[in-house]
Enzyme design. Structure first.
Site, PDB file in Angstrom:
ATOM      1  N   THR A 193      70.948  15.950  43.045  1.00 34.17           N
ATOM      2  CA  THR A 193      69.574  15.466  43.018  1.00 34.17           C
ATOM      3  C   THR A 193      69.073  15.287  44.452  1.00 34.17           C
ATOM      4  OG1 THR A 193      70.412  13.213  42.733  1.00 34.17           O
ATOM      5  CG2 THR A 193      69.774  14.394  40.749  1.00 34.17           C
ATOM      6  N   THR A 222      67.353  13.117  46.760  1.00 36.56           N
ATOM      7  CA  THR A 222      67.689  12.068  47.730  1.00 36.56           C
ATOM      8  C   THR A 222      69.194  11.930  47.901  1.00 36.56           C
ATOM      9  OG1 THR A 222      65.659  10.857  47.197  1.00 36.56           O
ATOM     10  CG2 THR A 222      67.420   9.617  48.276  1.00 36.56           C
ATOM     11  N   CYS A 223      69.919  12.088  46.807  1.00 39.57           N
ATOM     12  CA  CYS A 223      71.380  11.971  46.859  1.00 39.57           C
ATOM     13  C   CYS A 223      71.990  13.050  47.751  1.00 39.57           C
ATOM     14  CB  CYS A 223      71.964  12.071  45.461  1.00 39.57           C
ATOM     15  SG  CYS A 223      71.262  10.895  44.284  1.00 39.57           S
ATOM     16  N   SER A 224      71.452  14.262  47.665  1.00 45.86           N
ATOM     17  CA  SER A 224      72.002  15.389  48.407  1.00 45.86           C
ATOM     18  C   SER A 224      71.501  15.477  49.835  1.00 45.86           C
ATOM     19  CB  SER A 224      71.670  16.704  47.684  1.00 45.86           C
ATOM     20  OG  SER A 224      72.323  16.784  46.439  1.00 45.86           O
ATOM     21  N   LEU A 265      74.379  10.725  50.302  1.00 49.33           N
ATOM     22  CA  LEU A 265      75.749  11.182  50.521  1.00 49.33           C
ATOM     23  C   LEU A 265      75.984  11.684  51.950  1.00 49.33           C
ATOM     24  CD1 LEU A 265      78.602  12.001  49.656  1.00 49.33           C
ATOM     25  CD2 LEU A 265      77.615  14.072  48.640  1.00 49.33           C
TER      26      LEU A 265
END
Length: 256
Positions: free
Chosen positions: A49, A51-53, A57
């Site tokens: 997703t 923001t996560c990528s 992270l």
């Protein structure tokens, strides 16, 4: 105000996990992950997703050595995704410094009180975004995003958790070198940076865009060009001076 209750002072849930590593099935559990350790944990809505990528992270991965230098043994990313997805996401992200923990059955997330319904996005049940510091299995501190629409990302970031661990912790410089293949000056600049132990992103510019990119970014027409924390250092001569000054500053700091 957030609807999610903090679990500070409580033990992490006792859960057994299955995950994949190097194409093989493996098992772990909360005891092995947390007993006798100081662990930074962050949980996010899902692998791949945006923001996560792009942010959540990668920044934890980038700051992993700084966390370890400040007493954190491991960094764990928890997501309600299956083991295959988490293994492939870690590989795609080049994420070598974070243990990707698939909570595919949502057992850990549900017991943390962080399970949310994202059926409107066709996600089903997922984790709310948060981070925490765990010491010997006990939650020392939690940073939980406020319960507002969308996917807020204000307090669960890596830098916030790092500065809870040590308010004076210094994140590494963000260094990028614009270069081109076969450039002797670029090769010399890389040798200087490598010898000084500077981690940097080497951005090799193809011929088709080199002049435009150099002019737009550095107001220059030659490589190498070095950027540090958003500021232009400059060409080969400037790079050599920056490396020498950095070494002198480090020597002074040790003496102090």
């Amino acid at each position: 105000m957030p609807k999610f209750a903090s679990r500070e002072g409580q033990r992490v849930p006792d859960v057994t996990f299955r995950y994949r590593e190097d194409g093989e099935w493996k098992d772990t559990d909360s005891t092995r992950l947390f007993k006798g350790k100081t662990v930074a944990v962050f949980s996010l809505p899902g692998a791949y997703t945006p923001t996560c990528s792009s942010t959540h992270l990668p920044r934890f991965n980038e700051l992993a050595e700084t966390f370890r230098a400040n007493g954190v043994d491991d960094i764990i990313c928890v997501a309600v995704n299956d083991p295959f997805v988490m293994e492939n996401w870690a590989r795609d992200q080049g994420c070598d410094n974070v243990f990707m923990l698939p909570d595919g059955n949502a057992s850990f997330t549900e017991q943390m009180g962080m399970l949310v319904d994202k059926s409107d996005l066709n996600f089903g049940k997922r984790s709310w975004r948060y981070s925490m510091l765990v010491r010997d299995g006990v939650i020392d501190k939690m940073f939980i995003e406020d319960d507002v629409p969308g996917d807020p990302f204000e307090v669960s970031d890596a830098d916030t958790l790092l500065h809870h661990v040590n308010k004076d912790a210094q994140a590494p410089d963000q260094v990028a070198l614009l270069s081109k293949p076969g450039c002797a000056f670029c090769a010399h600049a890389k040798q200087l940076l490598d010898a000084a132990g500077v981690a940097y992103a080497d951005i090799s510019l193809p011929d088709s865009i080199r002049n435009c990119a150099l002019g737009a970014l550095a107001k220059a027409q030659t490589v190498p060009q070095l950027f540090v924390n958003g500021s232009l250092i400059g060409d080969s001569e400037a790079i050599e001076q920056w490396v020498q000054q950095r070494g002198a500053d480090a020597g002074t700091a040790k003496m102090e």
